[in-house]
Design an enzyme around this catalytic site. Structure first.
Site, PDB file in Angstrom:
ATOM      1  N   LYS A   1      -0.022   5.237   8.284  1.00 36.91           N
ATOM      2  CA  LYS A   1       0.724   5.389   7.023  1.00 36.91           C
ATOM      3  C   LYS A   1      -0.277   5.560   5.877  1.00 36.91           C
ATOM      4  O   LYS A   1      -0.166   6.454   5.042  1.00 36.91           O
ATOM      5  CB  LYS A   1       1.600   4.154   6.776  1.00 36.91           C
ATOM      6  CG  LYS A   1       2.205   4.125   5.380  1.00 36.91           C
ATOM      7  CD  LYS A   1       2.666   2.745   4.925  1.00 36.91           C
ATOM      8  CE  LYS A   1       1.642   1.681   4.921  1.00 36.91           C
ATOM      9  NZ  LYS A   1       1.460   0.884   3.750  1.00 36.91           N
TER      10      LYS A   1
ATOM     11  N   THR B   1       0.878  -1.176   0.000  1.00 44.15           N
ATOM     12  CA  THR B   1       0.000   0.000   0.000  1.00 44.15           C
ATOM     13  C   THR B   1       0.912   1.222   0.000  1.00 44.15           C
ATOM     14  O   THR B   1       1.608   1.484   0.988  1.00 44.15           O
ATOM     15  CB  THR B   1      -0.907   0.025   1.242  1.00 44.15           C
ATOM     16  OG1 THR B   1      -1.653  -1.188   1.283  1.00 44.15           O
ATOM     17  CG2 THR B   1      -1.866   1.207   1.188  1.00 44.15           C
TER      18      THR B   1
ATOM     19  N   LYS C   1      -7.446   1.871  -3.301  1.00 48.62           N
ATOM     20  CA  LYS C   1      -7.132   1.442  -1.924  1.00 48.62           C
ATOM     21  C   LYS C   1      -7.326   2.622  -0.956  1.00 48.62           C
ATOM     22  O   LYS C   1      -7.763   2.447   0.187  1.00 48.62           O
ATOM     23  CB  LYS C   1      -5.695   0.906  -1.876  1.00 48.62           C
ATOM     24  CG  LYS C   1      -5.166   0.583  -0.496  1.00 48.62           C
ATOM     25  CD  LYS C   1      -5.689  -0.706   0.105  1.00 48.62           C
ATOM     26  CE  LYS C   1      -5.156  -0.912   1.514  1.00 48.62           C
ATOM     27  NZ  LYS C   1      -5.524  -2.180   2.106  1.00 48.62           N
TER      28      LYS C   1
HETATM   29  N1  LIG Z   1      -1.143  -6.705   7.426  1.00 48.20           N
HETATM   30  C1  LIG Z   1      -2.295  -6.387   6.866  1.00 48.20           C
HETATM   31  O1  LIG Z   1      -3.379  -6.720   7.375  1.00 48.20           O
HETATM   32  C2  LIG Z   1      -2.321  -5.655   5.540  1.00 48.20           C
HETATM   33  C3  LIG Z   1      -3.517  -5.584   4.834  1.00 48.20           C
HETATM   34  C4  LIG Z   1      -3.551  -4.920   3.615  1.00 48.20           C
HETATM   35  C5  LIG Z   1      -2.411  -4.292   3.143  1.00 48.20           C
HETATM   36  N2  LIG Z   1      -1.257  -4.346   3.870  1.00 48.20           N
HETATM   37  C6  LIG Z   1      -0.064  -3.654   3.325  1.00 48.20           C
HETATM   38  O2  LIG Z   1       0.819  -4.647   2.826  1.00 48.20           O
HETATM   39  C7  LIG Z   1       2.173  -4.213   3.024  1.00 48.20           C
HETATM   40  C8  LIG Z   1       2.909  -5.261   3.843  1.00 48.20           C
HETATM   41  O3  LIG Z   1       2.240  -5.432   5.080  1.00 48.20           O
HETATM   42  P1  LIG Z   1       2.646  -6.609   6.095  1.00 48.20           P
HETATM   43  O4  LIG Z   1       1.576  -6.618   7.121  1.00 48.20           O
HETATM   44  O5  LIG Z   1       2.978  -7.848   5.337  1.00 48.20           O
HETATM   45  O6  LIG Z   1       3.957  -5.972   6.717  1.00 48.20           O
HETATM   46  P2  LIG Z   1       5.143  -6.700   7.528  1.00 48.20           P
HETATM   47  O7  LIG Z   1       4.681  -7.959   8.153  1.00 48.20           O
HETATM   48  O8  LIG Z   1       5.760  -5.653   8.399  1.00 48.20           O
HETATM   49  O9  LIG Z   1       6.161  -7.101   6.361  1.00 48.20           O
HETATM   50  C9  LIG Z   1       6.867  -6.130   5.638  1.00 48.20           C
HETATM   51  C10 LIG Z   1       7.820  -6.848   4.716  1.00 48.20           C
HETATM   52  O10 LIG Z   1       8.564  -5.874   3.985  1.00 48.20           O
HETATM   53  C11 LIG Z   1       9.961  -6.073   4.217  1.00 48.20           C
HETATM   54  N3  LIG Z   1      10.612  -4.752   4.212  1.00 48.20           N
HETATM   55  C12 LIG Z   1      10.238  -3.645   4.890  1.00 48.20           C
HETATM   56  N4  LIG Z   1      11.069  -2.638   4.620  1.00 48.20           N
HETATM   57  C13 LIG Z   1      12.002  -3.113   3.774  1.00 48.20           C
HETATM   58  C14 LIG Z   1      13.122  -2.545   3.135  1.00 48.20           C
HETATM   59  N5  LIG Z   1      13.456  -1.256   3.318  1.00 48.20           N
HETATM   60  N6  LIG Z   1      13.862  -3.323   2.328  1.00 48.20           N
HETATM   61  C15 LIG Z   1      13.532  -4.609   2.136  1.00 48.20           C
HETATM   62  N7  LIG Z   1      12.459  -5.225   2.705  1.00 48.20           N
HETATM   63  C16 LIG Z   1      11.723  -4.454   3.512  1.00 48.20           C
HETATM   64  C17 LIG Z   1      10.049  -6.755   5.562  1.00 48.20           C
HETATM   65  O11 LIG Z   1      11.272  -7.434   5.680  1.00 48.20           O
HETATM   66  P3  LIG Z   1      11.801  -7.949   7.122  1.00 48.20           P
HETATM   67  O12 LIG Z   1      11.215  -9.323   7.299  1.00 48.20           O
HETATM   68  O13 LIG Z   1      13.265  -7.941   7.012  1.00 48.20           O
HETATM   69  O14 LIG Z   1      11.298  -6.967   8.159  1.00 48.20           O
HETATM   70  C18 LIG Z   1       8.855  -7.702   5.458  1.00 48.20           C
HETATM   71  O15 LIG Z   1       9.133  -8.801   4.641  1.00 48.20           O
HETATM   72  C19 LIG Z   1       2.085  -2.837   3.684  1.00 48.20           C
HETATM   73  O16 LIG Z   1       2.184  -1.840   2.714  1.00 48.20           O
HETATM   74  C20 LIG Z   1       0.712  -2.852   4.340  1.00 48.20           C
HETATM   75  O17 LIG Z   1       0.184  -1.536   4.485  1.00 48.20           O
HETATM   76  C21 LIG Z   1      -1.179  -5.019   5.052  1.00 48.20           C
END
Ligand SMILES: NC(=O)c1ccc[n+]([C@@H]2O[C@H](COP(=O)([O-])OP(=O)(O)OC[C@H]3O[C@@H](n4cnc5c(N)ncnc54)[C@H](OP(=O)(O)O)[C@@H]3O)[C@@H](O)[C@H]2O)c1
Length: 316
Positions: free
Chosen positions: A268, A125, A200
């Site tokens: 965010k 997102t 979104k």
């Molecule tokens: N969780 C939800 O319910 C949900 C729902 C809809 C949309 N989203 C969106 O989907 C996206 C991911 O969400 P998530 O919940 O999966 O987040 P998350 O669990 O915090 O995972 C983030 C991922 O991105 C990687 N990452 C972050 N910064 C990075 C960087 N600078 N360089 C390389 N890798 C990096 C992290 O690696 P590491 O493992 O090393 O930290 C991890 O694999 C976000 O944009 C969020 O807003 C989330």
């Protein structure tokens, strides 16, 4: 049960496998997935299990990609560039705009070795501005780009029933759509690059106002001494009903806020919405107010609580 004739019995496993492939409706492709977080990890798993694709993964914290590769018989890569090399489609699901840029650009970035004709798909997102920038960068390499943020949360990703809002051109969308079906229940092309992110934003604007309304109603019901479960059972079937009401009223009333999408992620997203509104002239008073309410929840220690925790600031 009567046994099947021998030739049919021998053919059955193949027929079932064929039917499974036809259900998803796609040939096996070489794909890559960058970012194995709460969302990316199960999404990449469905690409193998349900989609039947050959998947290479990269994750910043290498332990996660090692575990994923072991569990899913995929290939782990040391850099985003190495994961994307030779892939027909490269998916990303990281945190925010800057995180996306850090895995796309530079010597070790996805674009460094992406084959002409390949498609880059961003499930993060992020802003519509970033989507248009990536669209241009991909085109300059002879590649395609789709911005494809998702809705449905952790449970949607685990169960492969996400909603995907896509921006990009129609031909690129049609190529990738069957692959997206591996982890989605609803996939739609919203318009040119950036339109998936704008859709979104509409989704998050709806949720912000809706959760605040639900929180105020539950707070009011508690003060009025009503049996909340009884009331919700009735009003959830009428005009006030919502997914949030059905799925969150009970845990909200119990003060439990550990169900997925975190307040810091919502802030965010609301920041992205408010930035975009400043650009396009939209007026979002409730969204701006709810963003401030979430800031208060953060000061209460709720950065990692889920978005239904708006009730907590009313009941403290
Ligand atoms: N969780 C939800 O319910 C949900 C729902 C809809 C949309 N989203 C969106 O989907 C996206 C991911 O969400 P998530 O919940 O999966 O987040 P998350 O669990 O915090 O995972 C983030 C991922 O991105 C990687 N990452 C972050 N910064 C990075 C960087 N600078 N360089 C390389 N890798 C990096 C992290 O690696 P590491 O493992 O090393 O930290 C991890 O694999 C976000 O944009 C969020 O807003 C989330």
């Amino acid at each position: 049960m009567a046994s099947l004739p021998a030739p049919l019995s021998r053919a059955l496993p193949n027929l079932l496998a064929q039917a499974e492939t036809q259900k998803v409706g796609v040939e096996s492709m070489k794909v890559a997935f960058v970012g194995l977080g709460v969302m990316g990890y199960p999404m990449a798993r469905h690409l193998v299990g349900k989609g039947g694709h050959e998947v290479a993964v990269f994750n910043r914290t290498a332990e996660k990609s090692e575990t994923w590769a072991r569990e899913n018989k995929g290939r782990k890569a040391a850099t985003p560039r190495e994961a994307a090399m030779g892939a027909e489609v490269v998916f990303m699901c990281v945190g925010n705009d800057d995180d996306v840029r850090s895995v796309v650009y530079g010597e070790d970035g996805i674009l460094a070795d992406l084959a002409p004709g390949a498609v880059l798909v961003d499930h993060t997102t992020a802003s519509a501005t970033l989507a248009r920038e990536l669209d241009e960068a991909a085109r300059a390499k002879g590649c395609g780009f789709l911005d494809a943020p998702v809705s449905g949360g952790q449970a949607g990703a685990e169960n492969g029933v996400l909603t995907v809002m896509v921006g990009g051109d129609e031909a690129t969308f049609e190529t990738v759509r069957p692959v997206l079906d591996s982890y989605s229940r609803m996939v739609g092309l919203m318009g040119p690059a950036g339109s998936g992110q704008l859709a979104k934003m509409m989704n998050q604007i709806c949720i912000a106002g809706l959760v605040e309304g639900l929180s105020e109603a539950l707070h009011f019901g508690q003060k009025a001494g009503l049996d909340l479960a009884k009331v919700v059972e009735v009003i959830s079937k009428g005009a006030a009903g919502s997914w949030q009401m059905e799925n969150r009223h009970k845990t909200m009333a119990e003060g439990r806020y550990d169900f997925g999408f975190a307040v810091e992620w919502m802030r965010k997203d609301l920041g992205i919405c408010l930035d975009e509104a400043r650009r396009n002239g939209a007026t979002l008073p409730v969204t701006a107010l709810v963003d401030q309410f979430y800031a208060e929840v953060e000061t209460m220690g709720g950065r990692r609580w889920d978005t239904s925790s708006l009730l907590a600031r009313l009941t403290r």
